[in-house]
Design a protein around this motif. Structure first.
Motif, PDB file in Angstrom:
ATOM      1  N   HIS A   1      -0.626  -8.540   3.254  1.00 39.67           N
ATOM      2  CA  HIS A   1      -1.576  -8.576   2.315  1.00 39.67           C
ATOM      3  C   HIS A   1      -2.793  -8.590   2.786  1.00 39.67           C
ATOM      4  O   HIS A   1      -3.309  -7.784   2.856  1.00 39.67           O
ATOM      5  CB  HIS A   1      -1.364  -9.446   1.388  1.00 39.67           C
TER       6      HIS A   1
ATOM      7  N   ARG B   1      -5.205  -5.587   3.989  1.00 36.06           N
ATOM      8  CA  ARG B   1      -6.886  -5.542   3.208  1.00 36.06           C
ATOM      9  C   ARG B   1      -7.995  -5.667   4.795  1.00 36.06           C
ATOM     10  O   ARG B   1      -9.055  -5.488   4.234  1.00 36.06           O
ATOM     11  CB  ARG B   1      -7.106  -7.353   2.627  1.00 36.06           C
TER      12      ARG B   1
ATOM     13  N   ALA C   1     -10.815   0.479 -13.130  1.00 39.18           N
ATOM     14  CA  ALA C   1     -11.591   0.801 -12.227  1.00 39.18           C
ATOM     15  C   ALA C   1     -12.345   2.316 -12.296  1.00 39.18           C
ATOM     16  O   ALA C   1     -13.662   1.723 -11.643  1.00 39.18           O
ATOM     17  CB  ALA C   1     -10.176   1.657 -11.319  1.00 39.18           C
TER      18      ALA C   1
ATOM     19  N   GLN D   1     -11.603   2.339  -5.235  1.00 35.78           N
ATOM     20  CA  GLN D   1     -11.531   1.320  -5.146  1.00 35.78           C
ATOM     21  C   GLN D   1     -10.249   0.867  -4.750  1.00 35.78           C
ATOM     22  O   GLN D   1      -9.294   1.679  -4.585  1.00 35.78           O
ATOM     23  CB  GLN D   1     -11.514   0.089  -6.342  1.00 35.78           C
TER      24      GLN D   1
ATOM     25  N   ARG E   1      -6.718  -1.514  -4.368  1.00 35.29           N
ATOM     26  CA  ARG E   1      -5.892  -2.729  -4.702  1.00 35.29           C
ATOM     27  C   ARG E   1      -4.236  -2.844  -3.909  1.00 35.29           C
ATOM     28  O   ARG E   1      -3.553  -1.447  -4.143  1.00 35.29           O
ATOM     29  CB  ARG E   1      -5.302  -2.807  -6.184  1.00 35.29           C
TER      30      ARG E   1
ATOM     31  N   GLU F   1      -2.544  -7.478  -5.921  1.00 33.53           N
ATOM     32  CA  GLU F   1      -3.452  -7.536  -6.454  1.00 33.53           C
ATOM     33  C   GLU F   1      -3.669  -6.325  -7.292  1.00 33.53           C
ATOM     34  O   GLU F   1      -4.334  -6.559  -8.600  1.00 33.53           O
ATOM     35  CB  GLU F   1      -4.788  -6.916  -5.282  1.00 33.53           C
ATOM     36  N   ASN F   2      -2.234  -5.972  -7.686  1.00 32.95           N
ATOM     37  CA  ASN F   2      -2.364  -5.267  -8.567  1.00 32.95           C
ATOM     38  C   ASN F   2      -1.465  -6.450  -9.666  1.00 32.95           C
ATOM     39  O   ASN F   2      -0.809  -7.217  -9.019  1.00 32.95           O
ATOM     40  CB  ASN F   2      -0.965  -4.142  -8.664  1.00 32.95           C
ATOM     41  N   LYS F   3      -1.978  -6.370 -11.028  1.00 31.44           N
ATOM     42  CA  LYS F   3      -1.651  -7.712 -11.954  1.00 31.44           C
ATOM     43  C   LYS F   3      -0.218  -7.358 -12.018  1.00 31.44           C
ATOM     44  O   LYS F   3       0.624  -8.296 -12.030  1.00 31.44           O
ATOM     45  CB  LYS F   3      -2.210  -7.452 -13.544  1.00 31.44           C
TER      46      LYS F   3
ATOM     47  N   SER G   1       0.239  -0.172  -3.129  1.00 28.68           N
ATOM     48  CA  SER G   1      -0.999  -0.341  -3.438  1.00 28.68           C
ATOM     49  C   SER G   1      -1.344   0.816  -3.787  1.00 28.68           C
ATOM     50  O   SER G   1      -1.100   1.749  -4.016  1.00 28.68           O
ATOM     51  CB  SER G   1      -1.330   0.337  -1.482  1.00 28.68           C
TER      52      SER G   1
END
Lengths: 343, 343
Positions: free
Chosen positions: A68, A72, A271, A278, A280, A284-286, A294
């Motif tokens: 990840h 990123r 967002a 953006q 994620r 990073e997504n809940k 992603s």
DNA sequence: GTTAGCACTCGACCTAGATGAGTGCTAACC
DNA sequence: GGTTAGCACTCATCTAGGTCGAGTGCTAAC
């Protein structure tokens, strides 16, 4: 933080992995041509990159895949930022040239175009009615007990709901009230409608109208928060074409979540706060079902104010460059279109 | 055509297979208790049933599974016709007791309830506006070039579309025309609107109104066929839980088709013609992607006239008894509800 | 007509060995 | 010191052979 060579190698690995979906070995990097070192050198760098957390190894004797953190870094520093290829831009332009005579159609169609172009899943949030204001209010009797309340907003959206008419209220009284509402509440933002109803019109109506209580109850119902934002989904099944989701159990959880409107709202709503595009990545997504996905989001605006958002959901191994380009163009054009539409 | 014993055995096999999704052997039938014969006897009957085309054998040394013909016989002659269990009926009743203040919400919610209760995919066709008539027409200017046309039908549905106003037309003229339309076209069925517009109002308007051509063009657009029937889908991912669709490739084609509204329309529309509950097994559905699926459809009516339909899509190995029961109750109650709603 | 017995079939599952892509490390090279 | 060739090692994947067992079809006995 990273040397130039490390960046080149990381870039090459992410690139290759995005295309092949398979762990990338040092030899194939060496053969690509843009990294002119022997496999051994690349192996050493790869070991370093793994120690730094940018790469992972599924098992000892396999190639590397981006972590990840690696994605990123790729998204933040390496992704070739080309504002959509010309064919793609053309497709989008062609889409906007079409005459679509309702907002709903436009958004739905846009979602379809997006998922078709990207082969991922597209999620669109319809324009938030929060900041729009009342243009026209109408109560249309269907029979002696029910009526349709119609609310037209300043952006031309039409909402309707069915209300029941208290038996004590006469037709003429209702007309009087509707006229009053139209003269006093037009151009009031929707979210203030109900409070204004009580504060400004309460006293006046109480004087002129009998059965104030029942009437207010009906109006309360008619003006009930219409802010339920619409969510448009397209290409959910594209998930199934991704090799990482060949397993039904893995993809089931994802598709289940995609069927839940509130979840989608929660995912895209934040967002809208931020500006621009953006990304994620993974966790990073809940939702943990999206750990292997992603989500790239962009917003569109009416009148300078962000009112809705566009999202593309795919595997973490996503064609970031392509999607970012397309999303950039589409959100800009959608904003322009809407601005033009609702002067 | 079949002996009583053959029917018993066929029934037992279909029953077992529906539960287990695995080929049924003679021994397990014998052990069930309701067929009091030895495995050997049952084997003989099974061989006969296979020869008659009611059963199939995946391979020599496996048990039997029902063929399409077997399912058909089961559905037509053997399925225990119980009008939904009491808990299920209760759930449906509870659902209808909820106050939902818009048609759209009601139907959407019904689709969800259905897919949750059955664990299959439910498809609902919203009420066909074909036979409903005009209740009210309105043109609401947004700015000097565009307006929203609002059409309210006799069933309280509200449709809207954006139209552009020809620059030559004045506001007063527009009002005049709208009033004329409301006085002349109310209670005219929607599908006749446009022809009536020309036949009845054409001459009169031509006399009184300047810029007749441009105006007619605008009205034409405003009254444009709104008959696009809405399709509501719920529980599409339930397909993924069925063991016969563990394979992504198989289920992909099905889910793809389910994303296409026109396909769903075509699948459910014919059902609206017939009356009562219909079962289409395997290849009886036209699309070959649905060869391993069964579709059970029912209709609901407003005012004695079938206006929409409900469908449940699952594997051919479907719990027919349960689904038939639930669908029967739901379609009846939905009809009652709507009849009550729109007197 | 029914049933017990038995040989036979064939997919599912397990194991062992071969294969090869890819690594880490060492030593040599520039 | 940075780079590279060489080599032993790892480990998932593939294949072939072998066992297991559920289930059948047939025959003969009840």
């Amino acid at each position: 933080m990273l040397t130039e060579r490390q960046r080149m190698i990381l870039n090459a690995i992410v690139d290759d992995y995005i295309r092949s979906a398979e762990p990338v070995g040092s030899r194939s990097i060496s053969k690509r041509g843009d990294v002119k070192y022997s496999p051994a050198t690349i192996r050493n760098e790869m070991a370093d990159l793994e120690e730094l957390g940018f790469l992972e190894q599924p098992h000892t004797s396999a190639g590397r895949i981006p972590s990840h953190k690696g994605y990123r870094y790729y998204v933040d520093h390496l992704v070739p930022w080309n504002p959509a290829g010309s064919t793609e831009t053309e497709t989008i332009r062609a889409f906007f040239a079409e005459k679509l005579n309702a907002m709903e159609q436009l958004i739905q169609h846009a979602a379809m175009i997006l998922s078709n172009m990207t082969n991922y899943t597209s999620i669109l949030l319809g324009p938030e009615v929060f900041h729009t204001s009342l243009r026209h209010f109408q109560l249309l009797p269907l029979d002696d007990r029910t009526a349709v309340a119609i609310i037209v907003t300043s952006t031309g959206q039409v909402e309707n709901r069915k209300v029941s008419i208290p038996p004590e209220i006469s037709v003429s009284e209702m007309e009087k009230v509707v006229n009053l509402l139209n003269s006093k509440l037009v151009n009031v933002p929707l979210y203030k409608l109900k409070s204004r109803l009580y504060s400004e019109l309460g006293q006046e109506m109480q004087r002129h109208i009998s059965h104030y209580e029942e009437l207010m109850q009906m109006l309360d119902m008619a003006l009930e928060s219409d802010s339920e934002q619409r969510v448009y989904l397209s290409g959910a099944t594209n998930m199934l074409t991704q090799p990482e989701f060949r397993d039904v159990d893995k993809v089931k959880d994802i598709l289940d979540l995609l069927e839940e409107t509130p979840t989608l709202l929660k995912m895209l709503a934040p967002a809208a706060g931020g500006t621009g595009i953006q990304v994620r990545i993974g966790t990073e997504n809940k939702h943990e079902a999206f750990a292997a996905c992603s989500l790239i989001t962009a917003t569109y605006s009416i009148d300078g104010e962000a009112v809705g958002s566009i999202g593309i959901l795919g595997p973490t191994r996503m064609e970031y460059a392509k999607v970012l380009g397309i999303l950039g163009v589409l959100s800009r054009d959608l904003t322009a279109m809407l601005g033009h539409w609702y002067k």
